[in-house]
Write a protein that holds these residues in place. Structure first.
Motif, mmCIF file in Angstrom:
data_model
loop_
_atom_site.group_PDB
_atom_site.id
_atom_site.type_symbol
_atom_site.label_atom_id
_atom_site.label_comp_id
_atom_site.label_asym_id
_atom_site.label_seq_id
_atom_site.Cartn_x
_atom_site.Cartn_y
_atom_site.Cartn_z
ATOM 1 N N ASP A 136 13.331 115.626 28.725
ATOM 2 C CA ASP A 136 13.876 115.303 27.399
ATOM 3 C C ASP A 136 14.203 116.538 26.573
ATOM 4 N N ALA A 137 13.861 117.723 27.092
ATOM 5 C CA ALA A 137 14.184 118.940 26.348
ATOM 6 C C ALA A 137 15.701 119.099 26.269
ATOM 7 N N PRO A 138 16.244 119.579 25.166
ATOM 8 C CA PRO A 138 15.543 120.186 24.040
ATOM 9 C C PRO A 138 15.272 119.251 22.861
ATOM 10 N N ARG A 139 15.836 118.016 22.873
ATOM 11 C CA ARG A 139 15.766 117.194 21.659
ATOM 12 C C ARG A 139 14.437 116.457 21.490
ATOM 13 N N PHE A 140 13.875 115.954 22.570
ATOM 14 C CA PHE A 140 12.626 115.173 22.508
ATOM 15 C C PHE A 140 12.706 114.067 21.444
ATOM 16 N N THR A 141 13.797 113.317 21.480
ATOM 17 C CA THR A 141 14.024 112.294 20.448
ATOM 18 C C THR A 141 12.917 111.232 20.442
ATOM 19 N N LYS A 142 12.577 110.730 21.628
ATOM 20 C CA LYS A 142 11.483 109.740 21.700
ATOM 21 C C LYS A 142 10.190 110.321 21.135
ATOM 22 N N GLY A 143 9.951 111.586 21.466
ATOM 23 C CA GLY A 143 8.721 112.228 21.023
ATOM 24 C C GLY A 143 8.640 112.374 19.516
ATOM 25 N N MET A 144 9.782 112.662 18.877
ATOM 26 C CA MET A 144 9.770 112.822 17.419
ATOM 27 C C MET A 144 9.468 111.486 16.725
ATOM 28 N N TRP A 145 10.057 110.399 17.240
ATOM 29 C CA TRP A 145 9.754 109.094 16.661
ATOM 30 C C TRP A 145 8.294 108.699 16.930
ATOM 31 N N ALA A 146 7.809 109.054 18.117
ATOM 32 C CA ALA A 146 6.406 108.783 18.437
ATOM 33 C C ALA A 146 5.489 109.560 17.497
ATOM 34 N N MET A 147 5.868 110.787 17.168
ATOM 35 C CA MET A 147 5.057 111.602 16.260
ATOM 36 C C MET A 147 4.996 110.986 14.866
ATOM 37 N N ILE A 148 6.125 110.495 14.387
ATOM 38 C CA ILE A 148 6.137 109.845 13.064
ATOM 39 C C ILE A 148 5.214 108.634 13.067
ATOM 40 N N GLY A 149 5.310 107.811 14.129
ATOM 41 C CA GLY A 149 4.440 106.641 14.231
ATOM 42 C C GLY A 149 2.971 107.024 14.336
ATOM 43 N N THR A 150 2.676 108.090 15.085
ATOM 44 C CA THR A 150 1.293 108.551 15.242
ATOM 45 C C THR A 150 0.721 109.025 13.914
ATOM 46 N N CYS A 151 1.518 109.740 13.137
ATOM 47 C CA CYS A 151 1.051 110.240 11.841
ATOM 48 C C CYS A 151 0.757 109.095 10.874
ATOM 49 N N ILE A 152 1.612 108.077 10.884
ATOM 50 C CA ILE A 152 1.373 106.909 10.026
ATOM 51 C C ILE A 152 0.108 106.185 10.468
ATOM 52 N N ALA A 153 -0.068 106.036 11.781
ATOM 53 C CA ALA A 153 -1.275 105.391 12.311
ATOM 54 C C ALA A 153 -2.522 106.198 11.957
ATOM 55 N N THR A 154 -2.411 107.532 11.976
ATOM 56 C CA THR A 154 -3.543 108.392 11.601
ATOM 57 C C THR A 154 -3.969 108.137 10.160
ATOM 58 N N LEU A 155 -2.999 107.980 9.271
ATOM 59 C CA LEU A 155 -3.321 107.684 7.864
ATOM 60 C C LEU A 155 -4.073 106.365 7.743
ATOM 61 N N LEU A 156 -3.652 105.359 8.493
ATOM 62 C CA LEU A 156 -4.302 104.045 8.427
ATOM 63 C C LEU A 156 -5.726 104.087 8.982
#
Length: 496
Positions: free
Chosen positions: A420-440
């Motif tokens: 997936d390099a260099p964009r890692f598009t799936k990974g960036m969306w996964a990171m956003i979801g992970t950060c929101i889940a971390t807050l919860l």
């Protein structure tokens, strides 16, 4: 003078009450923290070297393709999962002075072996056993620091320093690989990436020897030559005065399972790091190095050097956050998780906007280093939550890292494959979801901890009320007895 004391308290934690305790704390910091940090430094140096070797010639020389790089990390993670809880439980029965260095020697030997591999399958086998050995370090050290030597007000900074030593290993690995590639590539017929593993092994072995000689075990069993008998006793007494601190070691109890499964702590803390640990995916998968290699225009030393900026910011964030949380009266750890989650979301959005300039992407990757700040804080928080039960704490700390690695075994394959390099598009969306889940999940653990504290406070208040009632009743009975005795004496006198 008062200002200096405040500054010292902020930077280094609670100031010991006596000169003897200050001397003891200095020795603990020097001998325990120095070894733990050096051990973790060599641990992370080894892990990071695989990522740096991959972008410095290993991929081409071993004819690696597809997601084989991710598979190496997954197999290492599987070994890490297998070894985690057994390693932590072994610290209950085997002196840490023996166990930690022994495991370090095992992974040091395996590191030397990595320098001689001829195909990726050999790396798979080595990394599995290396994962088992290396799993002794992180949670084992947090367990020893949190249950044996430090008060709660001293723990956050030491946890931060310890975690930062691993990040320094990552930082040093990039610099070392660039230097090795420049000066040793081709020497004695060996590629630069092979020399990297040899040097890593050479660094690891003396640190293990230092641990055998200098690590003091735990306060109740220590025989360290540099601690006097008075200091040994003080090391136990100072923790017994710490509220709800349990420091006993060496006896496993079968009702441990009932205690763990009957409380919220194991579930809540494990879930917290299983989720929040994945915010470190930017660094653990060397996304910036893969991005630089994929877009082209950068030399091998630059690809090794530039991601070090992310690691440097991770170190600063970890130390500042650990210092701040120790300095607060409540020693609340949750704000750090909020900070790192916001940083992860902002970084991911910047990278998702692919038309943005390269400078902004550099900023985003460096900002992502903030996601490492929660590592030390989360484990310090778990140490505080489980402070009243050392056996539960050992299992909870190991389980936190274990469940994070259970997720990490497949997470990069799904969301951060090398293809997936260099964009890692799936990974960036996964990171956003992970950060929101971390807050919860952070809110969930904070709520459960606060509820438990309120319940303990009610129990203490009820016990105090009962004690007060018993004391009042006892005083009334004493007064009644005195009045009865006086009355009897008076009647006897009147009869006479």
């Amino acid at each position: 003078m008062a200002l200096m004391r405040k500054i010292r308290h902020f930077v280094w934690g609670e100031v010991p009450a006596t000169k003897t305790e200050r001397k003891l704390l200095l020795k603990i910091d020097w001998f325990i923290l120095s070894y733990c940090c050096l051990m973790y430094f060599s641990n992370y140096l080894d892990r990071s070297n695989v990522s740096n070797a991959y972008v410095s010639g290993m991929r081409e020389e071993l004819s690696m393709h597809g997601t084989q790089f991710n598979q190496i990390n997954t197999i290492f993670t599987c070994g890490y999962i297998v070894g985690m809880i057994p390693n932590n439980l072994m610290l209950q029965v085997v002196p840490p002075r023996i166990w930690f260095p022994s495991m370090q020697i095992v992974w040091g030997v395996l590191t030397f072996c990595t320098s001689a591999v001829t195909n990726v399958q050999q790396i798979y086998a080595i990394r599995f056993f290396q994962g088992i050995a290396e799993s002794s370090t992180f949670v084992g050290t947090h367990y020893i620091l949190g249950s044996s030597w430090y008060k709660s007000g001293e723990l956050g900074k030491r946890s931060g320093i310890f975690t930062s030593s691993g990040l320094i290993g990552t930082l040093f690995s990039g610099v070392l690989q660039a230097a090795v590639y420049t000066h040793l590539n081709g020497v004695s017929g060996r590629s630069g990436w092979r020399w990297l593993f040899i040097i890593d092994g050479v660094i690891t072995m003396p640190i293990a020897l230092y641990g055998f000689l200098m690590f003091p075990d735990v306060p109740t069993t220590t025989k360290a030559f540099y601690l006097s008998e008075e200091e040994r006793l003080l090391s136990c007494e100072r923790l017994e005065s710490d509220k709800d601190k349990d420091i006993e070691h060496g006896h496993l109890s079968w009702n441990l399972v009932r205690r763990i499964l009957g409380r919220w702590r194991w579930y809540g803390c494990s879930l917290l790091f299983a989720v929040s640990g994945e915010t470190e995916s930017f660094g653990s998968n060397n996304l910036m190095g893969q991005w630089l290699k994929a877009i082209g225009g950068f030399t091998v030393p630059q690809i090794d050097y530039y991601p070090s900026g992310m690691t440097a910011f991770a170190i600063v964030s970890t130390l500042v956050c650990a210092t701040w949380t120790d300095a607060t009266k409540s020693r609340a750890r949750w704000p750090v998780l909020v900070y790192m989650s916001i940083a992860g979301i902002v970084a991911s959005i910047c990278i998702l906007i692919w038309s943005s300039p390269i400078g902004l992407k550099f900023f985003a990757y460096y900002l992502a280093g903030a996601t490492y700040a929660g590592q030390a804080t989360t484990f310090a928080w778990a140490n505080q939550i489980c402070a009243d039960d050392h056996q539960e704490r050992a299992v909870v700390l190991a389980s936190m890292n274990m469940w994070n690695n259970v997720v990490n075994a497949w997470w990069p394959l799904v969301f951060y494959p090398a293809t997936d390099a260099p964009r890692f598009t799936k990974g960036m969306w996964a990171m956003i979801g992970t950060c929101i889940a971390t807050l919860l999940v952070t809110w969930f653990v904070w709520y459960l901890e606060r509820r438990e504290k309120r319940e303990k406070a009610r129990i203490h208040t009820r016990d105090d009320d009962r004690q007060e009632k018993r004391s009042t009743k006892s005083r009334e009975e004493d007064e009644k007895s005195v009045r009865s005795a006086v009355g009897s004496s008076r009647r006897s006198h009147e009869s006479a």
